[in-house]
Design a protein around this motif. Sequence first.
Motif, PDB file in Angstrom:
ATOM      1  N   TYR A   1      -1.391  20.604  20.169  1.00 18.04           N
ATOM      2  CA  TYR A   1      -0.741  20.970  21.420  1.00 18.04           C
ATOM      3  C   TYR A   1      -0.167  19.770  22.164  1.00 18.04           C
ATOM      4  O   TYR A   1       0.699  19.911  23.011  1.00 18.04           O
ATOM      5  CB  TYR A   1      -1.707  21.727  22.338  1.00 18.04           C
ATOM      6  N   SER A   2      -0.628  18.565  21.848  1.00 18.86           N
ATOM      7  CA  SER A   2      -0.139  17.388  22.565  1.00 18.86           C
ATOM      8  C   SER A   2       1.041  16.725  21.864  1.00 18.86           C
ATOM      9  O   SER A   2       1.590  15.770  22.383  1.00 18.86           O
ATOM     10  CB  SER A   2      -1.262  16.372  22.737  1.00 18.86           C
ATOM     11  N   ARG A   3       1.446  17.232  20.724  1.00 16.23           N
ATOM     12  CA  ARG A   3       2.577  16.613  20.016  1.00 16.23           C
ATOM     13  C   ARG A   3       3.899  16.866  20.737  1.00 16.23           C
ATOM     14  O   ARG A   3       4.837  16.113  20.589  1.00 16.23           O
ATOM     15  CB  ARG A   3       2.647  17.121  18.592  1.00 16.23           C
ATOM     16  N   GLY A   4       3.979  17.901  21.519  1.00 14.52           N
ATOM     17  CA  GLY A   4       5.209  18.200  22.232  1.00 14.52           C
ATOM     18  C   GLY A   4       5.337  17.501  23.571  1.00 14.52           C
ATOM     19  O   GLY A   4       6.289  17.750  24.305  1.00 14.52           O
ATOM     20  N   TRP A   5       4.415  16.638  23.917  1.00 12.76           N
ATOM     21  CA  TRP A   5       4.443  15.971  25.213  1.00 12.76           C
ATOM     22  C   TRP A   5       5.499  14.876  25.284  1.00 12.76           C
ATOM     23  O   TRP A   5       5.877  14.458  26.357  1.00 12.76           O
ATOM     24  CB  TRP A   5       3.084  15.374  25.541  1.00 12.76           C
ATOM     25  N   GLY A   6       5.931  14.384  24.149  1.00 11.54           N
ATOM     26  CA  GLY A   6       6.945  13.332  24.134  1.00 11.54           C
ATOM     27  C   GLY A   6       6.375  11.984  24.530  1.00 11.54           C
ATOM     28  O   GLY A   6       5.257  11.628  24.175  1.00 11.54           O
ATOM     29  N   TYR A   7       7.161  11.257  25.302  1.00 14.02           N
ATOM     30  CA  TYR A   7       6.779   9.889  25.675  1.00 14.02           C
ATOM     31  C   TYR A   7       6.017   9.827  26.999  1.00 14.02           C
ATOM     32  O   TYR A   7       5.759   8.739  27.501  1.00 14.02           O
ATOM     33  CB  TYR A   7       8.022   9.003  25.767  1.00 14.02           C
ATOM     34  N   GLY A   8       5.679  10.951  27.572  1.00 12.53           N
ATOM     35  CA  GLY A   8       5.018  10.978  28.872  1.00 12.53           C
ATOM     36  C   GLY A   8       3.739  10.172  28.948  1.00 12.53           C
ATOM     37  O   GLY A   8       3.629   9.233  29.755  1.00 12.53           O
ATOM     38  N   PRO A   9       2.723  10.485  28.143  1.00 17.90           N
ATOM     39  CA  PRO A   9       1.454   9.743  28.247  1.00 17.90           C
ATOM     40  C   PRO A   9       1.583   8.257  27.909  1.00 17.90           C
ATOM     41  O   PRO A   9       1.055   7.411  28.621  1.00 17.90           O
ATOM     42  CB  PRO A   9       0.542  10.445  27.243  1.00 17.90           C
ATOM     43  N   SER A  10       2.320   7.939  26.853  1.00 19.99           N
ATOM     44  CA  SER A  10       2.441   6.527  26.486  1.00 19.99           C
ATOM     45  C   SER A  10       3.345   5.782  27.466  1.00 19.99           C
ATOM     46  O   SER A  10       3.153   4.588  27.702  1.00 19.99           O
ATOM     47  CB  SER A  10       2.959   6.383  25.057  1.00 19.99           C
ATOM     48  N   GLY A  11       4.322   6.464  28.048  1.00 15.27           N
ATOM     49  CA  GLY A  11       5.165   5.828  29.063  1.00 15.27           C
ATOM     50  C   GLY A  11       4.372   5.522  30.320  1.00 15.27           C
ATOM     51  O   GLY A  11       4.546   4.468  30.932  1.00 15.27           O
ATOM     52  N   GLY A  12       3.502   6.434  30.703  1.00 15.26           N
ATOM     53  CA  GLY A  12       2.635   6.190  31.864  1.00 15.26           C
ATOM     54  C   GLY A  12       1.684   5.048  31.615  1.00 15.26           C
ATOM     55  O   GLY A  12       1.431   4.217  32.501  1.00 15.26           O
ATOM     56  N   LEU A  13       1.160   4.988  30.396  1.00 15.72           N
ATOM     57  CA  LEU A  13       0.268   3.881  30.041  1.00 15.72           C
ATOM     58  C   LEU A  13       1.012   2.556  30.063  1.00 15.72           C
ATOM     59  O   LEU A  13       0.490   1.545  30.537  1.00 15.72           O
ATOM     60  CB  LEU A  13      -0.341   4.123  28.660  1.00 15.72           C
TER      61      LEU A  13
ATOM     62  N   LEU B   1      -6.589   6.018  24.099  1.00 11.53           N
ATOM     63  CA  LEU B   1      -7.079   7.155  23.323  1.00 11.53           C
ATOM     64  C   LEU B   1      -6.458   8.458  23.801  1.00 11.53           C
ATOM     65  O   LEU B   1      -6.157   9.341  22.999  1.00 11.53           O
ATOM     66  CB  LEU B   1      -8.607   7.227  23.400  1.00 11.53           C
ATOM     67  N   GLY B   2      -6.249   8.574  25.087  1.00 12.54           N
ATOM     68  CA  GLY B   2      -5.655   9.795  25.621  1.00 12.54           C
ATOM     69  C   GLY B   2      -4.173   9.908  25.335  1.00 12.54           C
ATOM     70  O   GLY B   2      -3.625  11.011  25.319  1.00 12.54           O
ATOM     71  N   ALA B   3      -3.491   8.797  25.101  1.00 16.08           N
ATOM     72  CA  ALA B   3      -2.050   8.819  24.853  1.00 16.08           C
ATOM     73  C   ALA B   3      -1.708   9.135  23.408  1.00 16.08           C
ATOM     74  O   ALA B   3      -0.562   9.442  23.106  1.00 16.08           O
ATOM     75  CB  ALA B   3      -1.436   7.481  25.246  1.00 16.08           C
ATOM     76  N   LEU B   4      -2.672   9.058  22.525  1.00 15.85           N
ATOM     77  CA  LEU B   4      -2.395   9.353  21.126  1.00 15.85           C
ATOM     78  C   LEU B   4      -2.220  10.856  20.916  1.00 15.85           C
ATOM     79  O   LEU B   4      -3.046  11.642  21.362  1.00 15.85           O
ATOM     80  CB  LEU B   4      -3.549   8.856  20.241  1.00 15.85           C
ATOM     81  N   PRO B   5      -1.144  11.257  20.238  1.00 11.84           N
ATOM     82  CA  PRO B   5      -0.940  12.696  19.984  1.00 11.84           C
ATOM     83  C   PRO B   5      -1.769  13.184  18.793  1.00 11.84           C
ATOM     84  O   PRO B   5      -1.251  13.437  17.712  1.00 11.84           O
ATOM     85  CB  PRO B   5       0.561  12.786  19.701  1.00 11.84           C
ATOM     86  N   ALA B   6      -3.054  13.286  18.978  1.00 15.06           N
ATOM     87  CA  ALA B   6      -3.950  13.622  17.874  1.00 15.06           C
ATOM     88  C   ALA B   6      -4.158  15.130  17.723  1.00 15.06           C
ATOM     89  O   ALA B   6      -4.640  15.569  16.692  1.00 15.06           O
ATOM     90  CB  ALA B   6      -5.299  12.940  18.079  1.00 15.06           C
ATOM     91  N   TRP B   7      -3.806  15.904  18.733  1.00 15.51           N
ATOM     92  CA  TRP B   7      -4.038  17.343  18.678  1.00 15.51           C
ATOM     93  C   TRP B   7      -2.702  18.063  18.621  1.00 15.51           C
ATOM     94  O   TRP B   7      -1.705  17.592  19.168  1.00 15.51           O
ATOM     95  CB  TRP B   7      -4.837  17.776  19.899  1.00 15.51           C
TER      96      TRP B   7
END
Length: 50
Positions: free
Chosen positions: A22-34, A14-20
């Motif tokens: 401001y989080s669309r510019g994060w790239g592959y960081g959250p999903s790569g960590g997951l 749920l935290g890796a989804l770019p739903a907001w």
Amino acid sequence: MSLILLLIIVLLLLGALPAWPYSRGWGYGPSGGLGLILIILIVLLVLGVL
């Protein structure tokens, strides 16, 4: 133990989804960590540690 791991994985998904906006510019960081965490968990399961 597996229930706790399952809950953590669901929360990370749920935290890796770019739903907001401001989080669309994060790239592959959250999903790569997951993905890295999932690979580690799978290796530990195969080795029989968990």
